[in-house]
Design an enzyme around this catalytic site. Structure first.
Site, short mmCIF file in Angstrom:
data_model
loop_
_atom_site.label_atom_id
_atom_site.label_comp_id
_atom_site.label_asym_id
_atom_site.label_seq_id
_atom_site.Cartn_x
_atom_site.Cartn_y
_atom_site.Cartn_z
CG ASN A 137 10.44 30.45 7.25
OD1 ASN A 137 10.02 30.02 8.48
ND2 ASN A 137 10.45 31.35 6.62
CD1 TRP A 138 12.91 25.46 11.54
CD2 TRP A 138 11.77 24.82 13.37
NE1 TRP A 138 13.40 24.89 11.66
CE2 TRP A 138 13.55 24.47 13.64
CE3 TRP A 138 10.69 25.40 14.42
CZ2 TRP A 138 13.97 23.97 14.58
CZ3 TRP A 138 12.18 24.17 15.77
CH2 TRP A 138 13.39 24.00 15.66
CE LYS A 139 8.06 28.81 5.14
NZ LYS A 139 7.88 28.95 3.55
CG HIS A 179 8.92 34.72 4.13
ND1 HIS A 179 7.91 33.82 3.29
CD2 HIS A 179 9.74 33.44 4.27
CE1 HIS A 179 8.37 32.98 3.50
NE2 HIS A 179 9.79 32.62 3.64
CD GLU A 218 5.19 30.86 2.91
OE1 GLU A 218 5.65 31.43 4.62
OE2 GLU A 218 6.09 30.51 2.57
CD GLU A 236 13.08 32.87 1.38
OE1 GLU A 236 13.24 31.95 1.65
OE2 GLU A 236 12.59 33.50 1.80
N GLY A 279 8.89 26.72 -1.13
CA GLY A 279 8.17 25.15 -1.46
C GLY A 279 7.73 24.85 -2.55
CB SER A 287 13.16 24.75 -3.48
OG SER A 287 11.46 24.51 -3.89
N GLY A 323 13.50 26.28 4.32
CA GLY A 323 12.26 26.59 4.40
C GLY A 323 11.49 24.48 4.70
N GLY A 324 11.31 24.00 3.73
CA GLY A 324 10.95 22.68 3.97
C GLY A 324 11.81 21.80 4.46
P1 PGA Z 1 11.36 26.43 1.68
O1 PGA Z 1 11.35 27.55 1.94
O2 PGA Z 1 12.56 26.52 1.89
O3 PGA Z 1 10.31 25.97 1.92
O4 PGA Z 1 10.94 26.81 -0.61
C1 PGA Z 1 12.18 28.98 1.67
C2 PGA Z 1 11.22 30.21 3.08
O5 PGA Z 1 10.53 30.22 2.61
O6 PGA Z 1 12.45 30.92 3.12
#
Ligand code: PGA
Length: 253
Positions: free
Chosen positions: A13-15, A100, A102, A171, A177, A215, A236-237
């Site tokens: 997930n590149w956001k 998600h 966010e 999640e 993050g 994470s 994500g990251g």
């Molecule tokens: P993260 O994000 O790996 O940076 O914690 C995961 C996500 O939001 O899908």
């Protein structure tokens, strides 16, 4: 419903990253140089703006996902700033993230919005990656299992996708993050709980893949991958670094 078997997935997930189209296509090119394992699928969700460029740079076996879709119409119409499920499908997108944390937090997406999005995605033939997870205070209060079960039920009782079109991503919000990952034992316990909850809704949901997110890094991927009810990762990251992302991919399957 047809009988569905759990599959392994590693999804990036590149956001709202990376900043430029060049960086996005470079990342896509690096990721598609890996050989795809027969038993583990690979997918990336770039920014909406980079979707097409990324789709042009990955090999066919990497699935392109969208991070969002329009809640109001499946097809087209006067919805400024939105992109519909059918437009996504027409651009080669195979799946969409829904729920998600966010989006729930910054866009105040409620279960009703998620239900509409899920209906549109499914009607357009897209798979849905339905994200759930508790807040830190809920885990500390010991209500995490019931909170997540309620998130799952409130949407899947209203929509009930075919099991072959549904993936669930657990999640925990406090792990996204932050560098704080759920322990493998805690993640496994929640995944088993989600599988019980969904199987009670529909027996075919025993075959739905449940991915862990929050994470995930090359260092913790192997212990997560070893858990019975963890079928992959939503990253994500670490998905913004091709080498790290592919290390995580190799840990699963
Ligand atoms: P993260 O994000 O790996 O940076 O914690 C995961 C996500 O939001 O899908």
């Amino acid at each position: 419903m047809t009988h569905v078997m759990r599959q392994q997935w590693v999804m990036g997930n590149w956001k709202m990253n990376p900043l430029t189209r060049d960086e996005a296509t470079q990342l896509a090119t690096s990721i598609s140089q890996t050989s795809i394992k027969e038993n583990t699928n690979l997918a990336v969700a770039p920014s909406m703006l980079h979707l097409q460029a990324v789709a042009d740079h990955v090999t066919n076996s990497v699935m392109i996902m969208s991070q969002d879709l329009c809640a109001f119409s499946q097809a087209q119409g006067a919805y400024t700033g939105d992109v519909s499920a059918e437009q996504l499908a027409d651009s080669g997108v195979g799946a969409v993230l829904i729920g998600h944390s966010e989006r729930r937090q910054y866009h105040a997406e409620t279960d009703d919005v998620l239900i509409e999005k899920m209906k549109h995605a499914l009607s357009a033939g897209l798979m849905v990656v339905f994200c759930v997870g508790e807040q830190q205070a809920e885990r500390e209060a010991g209500t995490h299992l019931s909170v997540v079960a309620e998130q799952v039920r409130s949407v899947l009782e209203a929509v009930t996708p075919n099991a072959s079109k549904l993936i669930i991503a657990y999640e925990p919000v406090w792990a996204i993050g932050t560098g704080l990952s759920a322990s493998a034992d805690d993640a496994q316990a929640m995944h088993a709980h989600i599988r019980n909850t969904t199987s009670d809704l529909h027996s075919d949901y025993a075959g739905v893949s449940i991915l862990y997110g929050g994470s995930v890094k090359p260092a913790n991927a192997p212990e997560l991958a070893a858990c019975d009810d963890i079928d992959g990762a939503l990253v994500g990251g670490a998905s913004l670094d091709a080498a790290q992302f592919l290390d995580i991919y190799r840990a699963f399957g």
